[in-house]
Motif scaffolding. Structure first.
Motif, PDB file in Angstrom:
ATOM      1  N   VAL A   2       0.848  -1.317  -0.062  1.00 15.44           N
ATOM      2  CA  VAL A   2       0.074  -0.031   0.232  1.00 15.44           C
ATOM      3  C   VAL A   2       0.750   1.346  -0.058  1.00 15.44           C
ATOM      4  CG1 VAL A   2      -1.824   1.257   1.079  1.00 15.44           C
ATOM      5  CG2 VAL A   2      -1.658  -1.287   1.459  1.00 15.44           C
ATOM      6  N   ILE A   3       0.505   2.224  -0.726  1.00 18.22           N
ATOM      7  CA  ILE A   3       1.108   3.510  -0.848  1.00 18.22           C
ATOM      8  C   ILE A   3       0.258   4.595  -0.034  1.00 18.22           C
ATOM      9  CG2 ILE A   3       2.109   5.304  -2.288  1.00 18.22           C
ATOM     10  CD1 ILE A   3       2.905   3.128  -4.429  1.00 18.22           C
ATOM     11  N   LEU A   4       0.866   5.393   0.739  1.00 21.89           N
ATOM     12  CA  LEU A   4       0.318   6.450   1.468  1.00 21.89           C
ATOM     13  C   LEU A   4       0.902   7.851   0.816  1.00 21.89           C
ATOM     14  CD1 LEU A   4      -1.486   8.264   3.561  1.00 21.89           C
ATOM     15  CD2 LEU A   4       0.212   7.756   5.062  1.00 21.89           C
ATOM     16  N   SER A   5       0.182   8.557   0.254  1.00 21.05           N
ATOM     17  CA  SER A   5       0.586   9.837  -0.215  1.00 21.05           C
ATOM     18  C   SER A   5       0.036  10.930   0.565  1.00 21.05           C
ATOM     19  CB  SER A   5       0.468  10.079  -1.720  1.00 21.05           C
ATOM     20  OG  SER A   5       0.746  11.400  -2.120  1.00 21.05           O
ATOM     21  N   MET A   6       1.012  11.823   1.395  1.00 21.86           N
ATOM     22  CA  MET A   6       0.651  13.039   1.950  1.00 21.86           C
ATOM     23  C   MET A   6       1.189  14.336   1.757  1.00 21.86           C
ATOM     24  SD  MET A   6       0.597  13.468   6.234  1.00 21.86           S
ATOM     25  CE  MET A   6      -0.028  11.738   6.410  1.00 21.86           C
ATOM     26  N   LYS A   7       0.369  15.143   1.013  1.00 24.63           N
ATOM     27  CA  LYS A   7       0.898  16.414   0.598  1.00 24.63           C
ATOM     28  C   LYS A   7       0.469  17.425   1.504  1.00 24.63           C
ATOM     29  CE  LYS A   7       1.592  15.878  -4.119  1.00 24.63           C
ATOM     30  NZ  LYS A   7       1.302  16.681  -5.534  1.00 24.63           N
ATOM     31  N   PHE A   8       1.263  18.499   1.722  1.00 27.30           N
ATOM     32  CA  PHE A   8       1.042  19.672   2.511  1.00 27.30           C
ATOM     33  C   PHE A   8       1.733  20.776   2.266  1.00 27.30           C
ATOM     34  CE2 PHE A   8       4.004  16.980   4.847  1.00 27.30           C
ATOM     35  CZ  PHE A   8       4.803  17.838   5.305  1.00 27.30           C
ATOM     36  N   CYS A   9       1.170  21.934   2.589  1.00 29.79           N
ATOM     37  CA  CYS A   9       2.017  23.335   2.395  1.00 29.79           C
ATOM     38  C   CYS A   9       2.235  23.504   4.089  1.00 29.79           C
ATOM     39  CB  CYS A   9       1.358  24.429   2.045  1.00 29.79           C
ATOM     40  SG  CYS A   9       0.749  24.263   0.381  1.00 29.79           S
ATOM     41  N   SER A  10       3.749  24.383   4.427  1.00 26.81           N
ATOM     42  CA  SER A  10       4.207  24.255   5.380  1.00 26.81           C
ATOM     43  C   SER A  10       4.543  25.782   5.691  1.00 26.81           C
ATOM     44  CB  SER A  10       5.524  23.831   5.790  1.00 26.81           C
ATOM     45  OG  SER A  10       6.119  23.932   7.124  1.00 26.81           O
ATOM     46  N   SER A  11       4.196  26.351   6.786  1.00 29.68           N
ATOM     47  CA  SER A  11       4.721  27.595   6.947  1.00 29.68           C
ATOM     48  C   SER A  11       5.906  27.982   7.628  1.00 29.68           C
ATOM     49  CB  SER A  11       3.625  28.432   8.452  1.00 29.68           C
ATOM     50  OG  SER A  11       4.178  27.674   9.551  1.00 29.68           O
ATOM     51  N   LEU A  12       6.870  26.836   7.383  1.00 34.04           N
ATOM     52  CA  LEU A  12       8.358  27.028   7.769  1.00 34.04           C
ATOM     53  C   LEU A  12       9.066  27.001   6.368  1.00 34.04           C
ATOM     54  CD1 LEU A  12       8.376  23.932  10.215  1.00 34.04           C
ATOM     55  CD2 LEU A  12       8.425  26.112  10.743  1.00 34.04           C
ATOM     56  N   PRO A  13      10.455  27.861   6.656  1.00 34.16           N
ATOM     57  CA  PRO A  13      11.035  27.933   5.306  1.00 34.16           C
ATOM     58  C   PRO A  13      11.747  26.528   4.930  1.00 34.16           C
ATOM     59  CG  PRO A  13      12.211  28.834   7.517  1.00 34.16           C
ATOM     60  CD  PRO A  13      10.758  28.437   7.618  1.00 34.16           C
ATOM     61  N   PRO A  14      12.091  26.200   3.589  1.00 33.52           N
ATOM     62  CA  PRO A  14      12.372  25.135   3.309  1.00 33.52           C
ATOM     63  C   PRO A  14      13.748  24.318   3.990  1.00 33.52           C
ATOM     64  CG  PRO A  14      11.998  26.651   1.205  1.00 33.52           C
ATOM     65  CD  PRO A  14      11.820  27.208   2.724  1.00 33.52           C
ATOM     66  N   GLU A  15      14.576  25.251   4.266  1.00 36.17           N
ATOM     67  CA  GLU A  15      15.651  24.711   4.922  1.00 36.17           C
ATOM     68  C   GLU A  15      15.237  24.106   6.594  1.00 36.17           C
ATOM     69  OE1 GLU A  15      15.753  29.005   5.949  1.00 36.17           O
ATOM     70  OE2 GLU A  15      15.541  27.820   3.993  1.00 36.17           O
ATOM     71  N   THR A  40       9.566  14.364  -0.511  1.00 35.65           N
ATOM     72  CA  THR A  40       9.417  14.968  -1.785  1.00 35.65           C
ATOM     73  C   THR A  40       8.994  16.200  -1.562  1.00 35.65           C
ATOM     74  OG1 THR A  40       7.471  14.222  -2.562  1.00 35.65           O
ATOM     75  CG2 THR A  40       9.304  12.693  -2.912  1.00 35.65           C
ATOM     76  N   GLN A  41       9.185  17.270  -2.732  1.00 36.53           N
ATOM     77  CA  GLN A  41       8.680  18.662  -2.988  1.00 36.53           C
ATOM     78  C   GLN A  41       8.251  18.687  -4.222  1.00 36.53           C
ATOM     79  OE1 GLN A  41      10.934  21.943  -2.023  1.00 36.53           O
ATOM     80  NE2 GLN A  41       9.247  23.060  -1.380  1.00 36.53           N
ATOM     81  N   ASP A  42       6.978  19.293  -4.445  1.00 32.80           N
ATOM     82  CA  ASP A  42       6.353  19.736  -5.805  1.00 32.80           C
ATOM     83  C   ASP A  42       7.015  21.300  -5.821  1.00 32.80           C
ATOM     84  OD1 ASP A  42       4.925  20.641  -7.811  1.00 32.80           O
ATOM     85  OD2 ASP A  42       3.179  19.505  -7.637  1.00 32.80           O
ATOM     86  N   GLU A  43       8.108  21.380  -6.841  1.00 36.42           N
ATOM     87  CA  GLU A  43       8.478  22.705  -6.717  1.00 36.42           C
ATOM     88  C   GLU A  43       7.561  23.638  -7.378  1.00 36.42           C
ATOM     89  OE1 GLU A  43      12.198  22.277  -9.114  1.00 36.42           O
ATOM     90  OE2 GLU A  43      13.255  22.119  -7.099  1.00 36.42           O
ATOM     91  N   SER A  44       6.673  23.343  -8.092  1.00 33.37           N
ATOM     92  CA  SER A  44       5.655  24.152  -8.921  1.00 33.37           C
ATOM     93  C   SER A  44       4.612  24.624  -8.075  1.00 33.37           C
ATOM     94  CB  SER A  44       4.935  23.255 -10.059  1.00 33.37           C
ATOM     95  OG  SER A  44       3.958  22.277  -9.547  1.00 33.37           O
ATOM     96  N   THR A  45       4.397  23.854  -6.775  1.00 29.43           N
ATOM     97  CA  THR A  45       3.275  24.327  -5.695  1.00 29.43           C
ATOM     98  C   THR A  45       4.024  24.639  -4.562  1.00 29.43           C
ATOM     99  OG1 THR A  45       2.583  22.151  -4.932  1.00 29.43           O
ATOM    100  CG2 THR A  45       1.455  23.073  -6.858  1.00 29.43           C
ATOM    101  N   GLY A  46       5.218  24.127  -4.268  1.00 30.21           N
ATOM    102  CA  GLY A  46       5.636  24.249  -3.037  1.00 30.21           C
ATOM    103  C   GLY A  46       5.473  23.301  -1.932  1.00 30.21           C
ATOM    104  N   GLU A  47       4.556  22.536  -2.411  1.00 32.61           N
ATOM    105  CA  GLU A  47       3.813  21.373  -1.475  1.00 32.61           C
ATOM    106  C   GLU A  47       4.984  20.313  -1.083  1.00 32.61           C
ATOM    107  OE1 GLU A  47      -0.770  20.607  -2.098  1.00 32.61           O
ATOM    108  OE2 GLU A  47       0.775  20.316  -3.838  1.00 32.61           O
ATOM    109  N   TRP A  48       5.061  19.984   0.018  1.00 29.10           N
ATOM    110  CA  TRP A  48       5.898  18.934   0.564  1.00 29.10           C
ATOM    111  C   TRP A  48       5.246  17.757   0.433  1.00 29.10           C
ATOM    112  CZ3 TRP A  48      10.883  20.167   1.241  1.00 29.10           C
ATOM    113  CH2 TRP A  48      11.025  21.355   1.278  1.00 29.10           C
ATOM    114  N   CYS A  49       5.586  16.522   0.295  1.00 26.17           N
ATOM    115  CA  CYS A  49       4.719  15.235   0.151  1.00 26.17           C
ATOM    116  C   CYS A  49       5.720  14.072   0.735  1.00 26.17           C
ATOM    117  CB  CYS A  49       4.666  15.097  -1.408  1.00 26.17           C
ATOM    118  SG  CYS A  49       3.621  13.645  -1.398  1.00 26.17           S
ATOM    119  N   GLY A  50       5.016  13.456   1.641  1.00 23.88           N
ATOM    120  CA  GLY A  50       5.793  12.323   2.116  1.00 23.88           C
ATOM    121  C   GLY A  50       4.871  10.897   1.280  1.00 23.88           C
TER     122      GLY A  50
END
Length: 101
Positions: A2-15, A40-50
């Motif tokens: 099973v694959i779980l994909s969790m995408k989100f935006c963060s208020s923190l700086p990328p580093e 991972t990160q979607d550079e086009s939206t800035g979303e982070w993804c596990g």
């Protein structure tokens, strides 16, 4: 599997997000049934993804009920509601990848 994909935006700086990923990776390595996790990160939206690859739906369910799973939004200061997808793996292309169905 099973694959779980969790995408989100963060208020923190990328580093800071990357530092938190490294810090928390030890806890994820210890999870029963977790075969692999991609940070991972979607550079086009800035979303982070596990992207998590689980041995079974039961292993995923146990994780989803855990304190570690519940702490994700706080640790990464998630903005809004994460987008969660669960996918069933039916075929693996490369058997030599050490991941089998």
């Amino acid at each position: 599997m099973v694959i779980l994909s969790m995408k989100f935006c963060s208020s923190l700086p990328p580093e800071r997000v990357r530092a938190i990923m490294r810090e928390r990776s030890v806890q994820f390595r210890a999870l029963p049934g977790l075969r692999q996790k991609y940070y991972t990160q979607d550079e086009s939206t800035g979303e982070w993804c596990g992207i998590y690859l689980w041995k079974s739906a039961e292993a995923l369910d146990a994780f989803r009920a855990s304190e570690l799973a519940r702490s994700i939004a706080i640790a990464y200061q998630v903005v809004g509601t994460p987008r969660v997808e669960i996918l069933i793996v039916h075929l693996v292309l490369r058997e030599d990848s050490q991941v089998t169905v």
